[in-house]
Design a protein around this motif. Sequence first.
Motif, PDB file in Angstrom:
ATOM      1  N   SER A  27      -6.463   1.513   3.907  1.00 31.60           N
ATOM      2  CA  SER A  27      -7.369   0.461   2.980  1.00 31.60           C
ATOM      3  C   SER A  27      -6.658   0.437   1.692  1.00 31.60           C
ATOM      4  O   SER A  27      -5.847   1.504   1.226  1.00 31.60           O
ATOM      5  N   ARG A  28      -6.775  -0.501   0.991  1.00 35.52           N
ATOM      6  CA  ARG A  28      -6.235  -0.567  -0.394  1.00 35.52           C
ATOM      7  C   ARG A  28      -7.017  -0.370  -1.477  1.00 35.52           C
ATOM      8  O   ARG A  28      -8.533  -0.519  -1.641  1.00 35.52           O
ATOM      9  N   PHE A  29      -6.603   0.378  -2.500  1.00 41.83           N
ATOM     10  CA  PHE A  29      -7.455   0.883  -3.702  1.00 41.83           C
ATOM     11  C   PHE A  29      -6.720   0.860  -4.895  1.00 41.83           C
ATOM     12  O   PHE A  29      -5.569   1.332  -5.117  1.00 41.83           O
ATOM     13  N   PRO A  30      -7.112  -0.022  -5.699  1.00 44.98           N
ATOM     14  CA  PRO A  30      -6.284  -0.508  -6.953  1.00 44.98           C
ATOM     15  C   PRO A  30      -6.381   0.766  -8.093  1.00 44.98           C
ATOM     16  O   PRO A  30      -6.994   1.670  -8.165  1.00 44.98           O
ATOM     17  N   THR A  31      -5.029   1.023  -8.467  1.00 40.76           N
ATOM     18  CA  THR A  31      -4.917   1.921  -9.628  1.00 40.76           C
ATOM     19  C   THR A  31      -4.521   1.142 -10.858  1.00 40.76           C
ATOM     20  O   THR A  31      -3.976   0.077 -10.965  1.00 40.76           O
ATOM     21  N   GLU A  40      -0.359   5.607  -6.390  1.00 43.13           N
ATOM     22  CA  GLU A  40       0.098   4.554  -7.109  1.00 43.13           C
ATOM     23  C   GLU A  40       1.283   3.833  -6.150  1.00 43.13           C
ATOM     24  O   GLU A  40       0.989   2.437  -6.023  1.00 43.13           O
ATOM     25  N   LEU A  41       1.909   4.512  -5.557  1.00 44.54           N
ATOM     26  CA  LEU A  41       2.752   3.942  -4.590  1.00 44.54           C
ATOM     27  C   LEU A  41       2.346   3.203  -3.547  1.00 44.54           C
ATOM     28  O   LEU A  41       2.569   2.130  -3.058  1.00 44.54           O
ATOM     29  N   ALA A  42       1.254   3.549  -2.802  1.00 43.57           N
ATOM     30  CA  ALA A  42       0.430   2.891  -1.860  1.00 43.57           C
ATOM     31  C   ALA A  42      -0.143   1.846  -2.608  1.00 43.57           C
ATOM     32  O   ALA A  42      -0.069   0.689  -1.789  1.00 43.57           O
ATOM     33  N   ASP A  43      -0.825   1.647  -3.616  1.00 42.81           N
ATOM     34  CA  ASP A  43      -1.133   0.550  -4.241  1.00 42.81           C
ATOM     35  C   ASP A  43      -0.304  -0.515  -4.494  1.00 42.81           C
ATOM     36  O   ASP A  43      -0.238  -1.772  -4.392  1.00 42.81           O
ATOM     37  N   LEU A  44       0.872  -0.205  -5.270  1.00 44.32           N
ATOM     38  CA  LEU A  44       1.916  -1.193  -5.392  1.00 44.32           C
ATOM     39  C   LEU A  44       2.474  -1.795  -3.769  1.00 44.32           C
ATOM     40  O   LEU A  44       2.810  -2.922  -3.883  1.00 44.32           O
TER      41      LEU A  44
END
Length: 352
Positions: A165-169, A246-250
């Motif tokens: 799932s996406r989670f914004p940082t 943060e990497l996963a968000d990017l």
Amino acid sequence: MKRKIVILELWGLGDLTFCTGFVRRALQAGHEVHLLGKPYAAALLGPSFPEVRFHTLDAPWTVFRGKYHFWKWNWKELGRVLGRLRQERFDAAVSVRRDPRDHLLMRLLGVRERYGFPKWGSDRLGLLNRPVPQTSPMQHRVEDWSELAKAVGLGNGELLPPTLSRFPTPRITALLEKAGGQPVLCVHTGARIAVRRWPEPYFQELLARIRQHCRFHIVLVPDPDGYGRGLAPLADQVADGLNLEELADLLGRSDLLLCNDSGPGHIAAALNRPVIALFGPTEPRWFRPWGAHQKVILRDYCPKRPCFDYCPFPEPYCLTRLHPDEVWPEVQKHLHDLVRECMIPSHSLNLP
């Protein structure tokens, strides 16, 4: 019947993404799910699966060099982890690795039902008491996890694709505001194992061509050791020192990822983002980024390929002989395919 299941995934980021289909199906079935993995397992999977309980073990047999130096193993820590986990009294344990060390670990945990693919008689020795027959020795890890799910009673063998799932940082939100609405190309040049890294000058030449023919906002993610930093003049932004969230968000908010055979490629694929991955020592039939929109570029220039990172030569010829002149036409074609499949906007290309 609700069961208490522990998943052993003691290896890298990509391996953790491959098991997410199994995790999701087990949670949907109402089971209590635990995962035993490296310290970053909770950081990667925890936001997507808050119901999972994570336990940490940096297994000494998962290091790249010196895994059989038993005298260097942290036996005290290993004993502490085993003692703590035995108290959990798991009903079932699963491991996708054909590795008797994983199977022995499940036995030492005192788990009643131990599922896995047997190796070197680990079923006959009683380490696995629920051995799972393998359909094909060349199938992908995702297919292996799907077969394990069927064996545990979590489906009929249908494929369970990796999903996160996406989670914004806040940091990535601020960074991507500078893209000004342009499609984002994330370039990740590193890899945990050095022989999986395409040469930096080759990346430089390929990025120069992309700059000439495409309209991407390029975000460069160099490795923590600095590998890839020489590409900074070709990038619009350099994302340094990202933590895993943060990497996963990017990766989840990029339109395309260009990378080596490494964990970020699998994370992006699990976030349903297209990937172009340059493969060398490993076997893509087992370990390619999973999904219809992923592209692997590979040449069998080395007679020893796949060597699974233990390259017998002074340099990884499978990658050093893979020149940008050969890579660019495949990149060009895949970009057109992604436009046609509406995965990237057509205005990102200026290609014939």
